[in-house]
Design a protein around this motif. Structure first.
Motif, mmCIF file in Angstrom:
data_model
loop_
_atom_site.group_PDB
_atom_site.id
_atom_site.type_symbol
_atom_site.label_atom_id
_atom_site.label_comp_id
_atom_site.label_asym_id
_atom_site.label_seq_id
_atom_site.Cartn_x
_atom_site.Cartn_y
_atom_site.Cartn_z
ATOM 1 N N GLU A 59 0.929 -1.346 -0.249
ATOM 2 C CA GLU A 59 -0.135 -0.122 0.026
ATOM 3 C C GLU A 59 0.661 1.294 -0.052
ATOM 4 O OE1 GLU A 59 -0.347 -1.395 4.342
ATOM 5 O OE2 GLU A 59 0.002 -2.433 2.370
ATOM 6 N N TYR A 60 2.121 1.260 0.035
ATOM 7 C CA TYR A 60 2.970 2.541 0.210
ATOM 8 C C TYR A 60 3.666 2.385 -1.190
ATOM 9 C CZ TYR A 60 2.451 2.294 5.191
ATOM 10 O OH TYR A 60 1.647 2.484 6.327
ATOM 11 N N LYS A 95 0.619 6.977 1.015
ATOM 12 C CA LYS A 95 -0.013 5.347 1.324
ATOM 13 C C LYS A 95 -1.285 5.583 0.579
ATOM 14 C CE LYS A 95 -2.017 2.755 5.076
ATOM 15 N NZ LYS A 95 -2.093 2.683 6.657
ATOM 16 N N SER A 96 -1.766 4.585 -0.081
ATOM 17 C CA SER A 96 -2.785 4.439 -0.678
ATOM 18 C C SER A 96 -2.765 5.537 -1.720
ATOM 19 C CB SER A 96 -4.281 4.533 0.072
ATOM 20 O OG SER A 96 -4.066 3.509 1.007
#
Length: 760
Positions: A59-60, A95-96
């Motif tokens: 997710e990073y 993130k995301s």
């Protein structure tokens, strides 16, 4: 530590998160424990290489940029391509995709192994030179500015701090502090103490008073000398003074004050910048260094200064002290200096050593050129000017900086101009200065022309010569830009270069650029690479030193920077300029003479200029046009191969000028003709003088060629060139032709003019 893989922990963002960076033998990675001391990130890659990265959690990701290229299959992995960037690469982590959660610093090393030392040395050298310039320019505005770090952006703060750090972190400064601590300046001071009165050998006035008043006291024997004088007792202990050696001197107080001032500056900067940046780390490391020096027991004995005695002989002369005094003066000036060009080196956590080399070279070349030429102080002082935010160094990439001087010799005086980043425009028409095509901007240009005329006139008359130099920090050996022996055939080299070019690598681009400068910029005498290596190269264009191409080593080194070869070359160029009969001078005149007027037009067939006929230039090939008086005269000319001209002052005599003497052809005609096809080639090297008697002996058909008259005679033969056969020329169209009674008068014409009168 070198490796092929780095695992960078990112626990400050999330526990267990890490970034894996992978390289190979060609693209190594490094981890340095001493990186913070050098203001660097500990995890390091190299410029111009590429590396693969991957986050441990999907997710990073990084934000895409010129350096970061995410994988099309997963945003959490991709490729790092720093290209020519050097310095701390601050990569923002998301993130995301849309939530910024922090950053990671990766240091991009220069490909040069010595870049750390070179960077430090060049920055110190530039600081030292700027201080000298500041001391020249600072007298009218010496205390008008104070650096206010709270109102400046981080790039400007870093630029100022970089100068200051180079002063305080220099080996010279550290050695000076060590010298002071080891061999300090001391003085005697009096210290009060209470001692047994019997131990005092000589009493001072203050001690004599204590003999009468001080308690406790002891009774004196009756036979004591003092009893006889009426003193029955004396104190058992007396307060007296003694001299001790102390380091608490005004000079040592100044040293402590200087260090405390530097430390205070660091604290001020830290409070005004973002935590974790390159600047923050460098300031923190410097603060620690200064604190370690101040913690020495030597400074614990020294009190705060009341006044600063800067005229103290100890501060100005004693080893160690004089260096610190100079650093303090430099520090005061450097804190006021604003160098916009510094942003090219420091901005956005960069550490652009190649650009710093370019700036350092400017000052190094300026020192060398100032030794050779008479460059006035007012010229160099213009490099520092008063600005709204301090004192500005007027040196920046892309902005033209020029300094002028004079070279005086016994036979010829020359003007010179040393330029930084001068643009030679492609918009100016010949004969003005500039480029033939697109605009060009060499790093440095040395222009030379005669002192008696201005630069514009020198350009227009082909009397100026430009020598161009380009800084190439990343070249270490000449083999990187030129063909070397025993390395394979030229065909192999060229094939290899083509493959490299298709990959986007231009190994010979630096050398090609020198060729471009030489061929594109008008009146260029030579173009040369300056690089931090060992070998020199000078290639002559013809028989003389210039025009030419080459490379010279100039190294960031305190003891031997290598400029000796370059200095000898400049002196040889000057010696070449003193030769007024050089081929370059001749070529310059020919260029001026040929191009000062519009060209003639000649499309008729004429003999080719090659071999012995190589100097057959139509505009410089002259034709004599003369008359023959009768058929008998014509027959005599054809039989003897001679043609004569009168030498007296009467009408019909020839004018002896350069064109007449150097004529290669003769066209003859008779009275009332305006068209002739009787063309002969002149075989003699010039006209000869014949007497009338001699002509009469040769059968000259006219009786007036008697004694007392002389004639110029040329030897002739029929032309054999096919291009001239069966042609008639309407010579009456020639500009030197005279009508009427003077139509028989001999004159000259160029072959170009004559060929344009062919009678079709």
């Amino acid at each position: 530590m070198q490796d092929n893989k780095l695992n960078i922990p990112l626990d400050h963002i999330q526990d267990g998160l890490s970034l894996e960076v992978v390289g190979n033998n060609s693209n190594p990675l490094f981890y340095y424990t001493d990186a913070q001391y050098n203001g660097e990130a500990p995890y390091q890659i190299m410029e111009g290489r590429f590396y693969h990265y991957r986050f441990s959690k999907k997710e990073y990701c990084f934000e895409p940029s010129e350096v970061v290229e995410p994988s099309p299959f997963s945003s959490s992995e991709g490729r790092l391509t720093p290209n020519i960037y050097t310095g701390t690469l601050e990569l923002n982590i998301f993130k995301s995709f849309d939530i910024e959660v922090g950053s990671v610093g990766i240091e991009v090393q220069s490909v040069k192994a010595s870049y750390r030392e070179d960077y430090r040395f060049m920055l110190e050298a530039i600081t030292d030179k700027c201080t000298d310039l500041l001391m020249q320019a600072n007298s009218p505005v010496s205390h008008n500015f104070e650096a206010d770090f709270s109102n400046e952006n981080e790039g400007t703060i870093y630029q100022r701090f970089a100068f200051i750090k180079s002063i305080i972190n220099s080996d010279e400064f550290k050695e000076s502090i060590y010298r002071i601590i080891t061999f300090p300046s001391t003085t005697w001071m009096e210290e009060l103490e209470t001692t047994d009165s019997r131990k005092i050998r000589r009493f001072k006035n203050s001690e004599l008073r204590q003999l009468i008043n001080r308690n406790p006291r002891a009774k004196l024997p009756l036979n004591h000398p003092l009893s006889k004088r009426g003193l029955n007792s004396m104190p058992t202990r007396i307060e007296t003074t003694r001299k001790i050696d102390t380091v608490d001197t005004p000079e040592n107080r100044f040293i402590k004050h200087a260090l405390q001032t530097y430390l205070k500056l660091c604290s001020t900067i830290i409070s005004n910048i973002k935590t974790g940046t390159r600047l923050f780390k460098e300031v923190e490391a410097l603060s620690e260094n200064i604190e370690n020096q101040l913690s020495h027991s030597f400074f614990q004995e020294i009190s705060r200064p009341h006044t600063l005695k800067l005229n103290s002989p100890v501060l100005q002369r004693k080893e160690g002290y004089r260096e610190v005094l100079r650093s303090w003066l430099m520090f005061d000036l450097a804190a006021k200096l604003v160098w916009k060009g510094g942003e090219d080196v420091y901005k956005a956590n960069k550490r652009d050593v190649a650009t710093l080399y370019e700036y350092w070279l400017f000052f190094t070349l300026l020192d060398m050129i100032s030794e050779i030429f008479d460059i006035k102080g007012k010229e160099t002082s213009q490099l520092i000017k008063k600005t709204n935010d301090g004192l500005g160094l007027q040196l920046r990439q892309g902005r033209h900086t020029a300094l002028k001087g004079v070279y005086k010799s016994g036979t010829r005086n020359l003007n010179i101009k040393f330029s930084f980043n001068r643009t030679f425009s492609g918009k100016k028409k010949f004969p003005k200065s500039g480029s033939w095509t697109k605009s060009m901007r060499p790093d440095y240009t040395l222009s030379i022309w005669p002192e008696e005329i201005n630069e514009d006139q020198a350009e227009n008359e082909e009397l100026i010569v430009h020598l161009h130099f380009d800084a190439k920090y990343k070249i270490e050996k000449l083999i990187e830009i030129i063909d070397a022996e025993n390395i394979g055939s030229n065909e192999d080299l060229l094939s290899s270069e083509k493959k490299e070019e298709r990959k986007g690598k231009y190994k010979n681009a630096d050398l090609f650029k020198m060729h471009t400068y030489k061929d594109a910029i008008r009146r260029t005498g030579g173009a040369y690479v300056l690089y931090p290596g060992e070998e020199k190269l000078t290639e002559k264009g013809f028989h003389e030193l210039i025009p030419g191409l080459g490379a010279f080593p100039v190294r960031p080194n305190k003891t031997d920077n290598g400029t000796s070869d370059l200095k000898v070359f400049i002196l040889d160029v000057l010696d070449h300029f003193l030769n007024r009969a050089s081929q370059r001078e001749n070529m310059a005149f020919r260029t001026f003479d040929i191009h000062k007027k519009k060209p003639n037009n000649l499309k008729e067939s004429i003999p080719e200029a090659y071999g012995k006929n190589r100097n057959f230039i139509p505009d410089e090939t002259f034709v004599l046009i003369g008359g023959y008086k009768s058929l008998a005269h014509l027959e005599w000319i054809e039989e003897t191969g001679l043609y004569n001209f009168r030498m007296d002052s009467e009408r019909g005599s020839i004018i002896l000028d350069q064109q007449t003497v150097s004529a290669k052809y003769l066209l003859i005609h008779t009275f009332n003709e305006i068209v002739s096809g009787k063309l002969f080639k002149i075989n003699s090297r010039g006209p000869k003088v014949y007497s009338g008697t001699r002509l009469h002996q040769l059968g000259y058909p006219f009786k007036d060629s008697g004694k007392g008259k002389n004639y110029l005679v040329v030897e002739i033969a029929p032309v054999e060139d096919e291009e001239f056969k069966n042609l008639d020329w309407k010579f009456s169209k020639l500009k030197n032709y005279k009508r009427g009674r003077e139509s028989f008068k001999p004159f000259t014409s160029t072959l170009t003019e004559l060929m344009n009168t062919i009678n079709s």
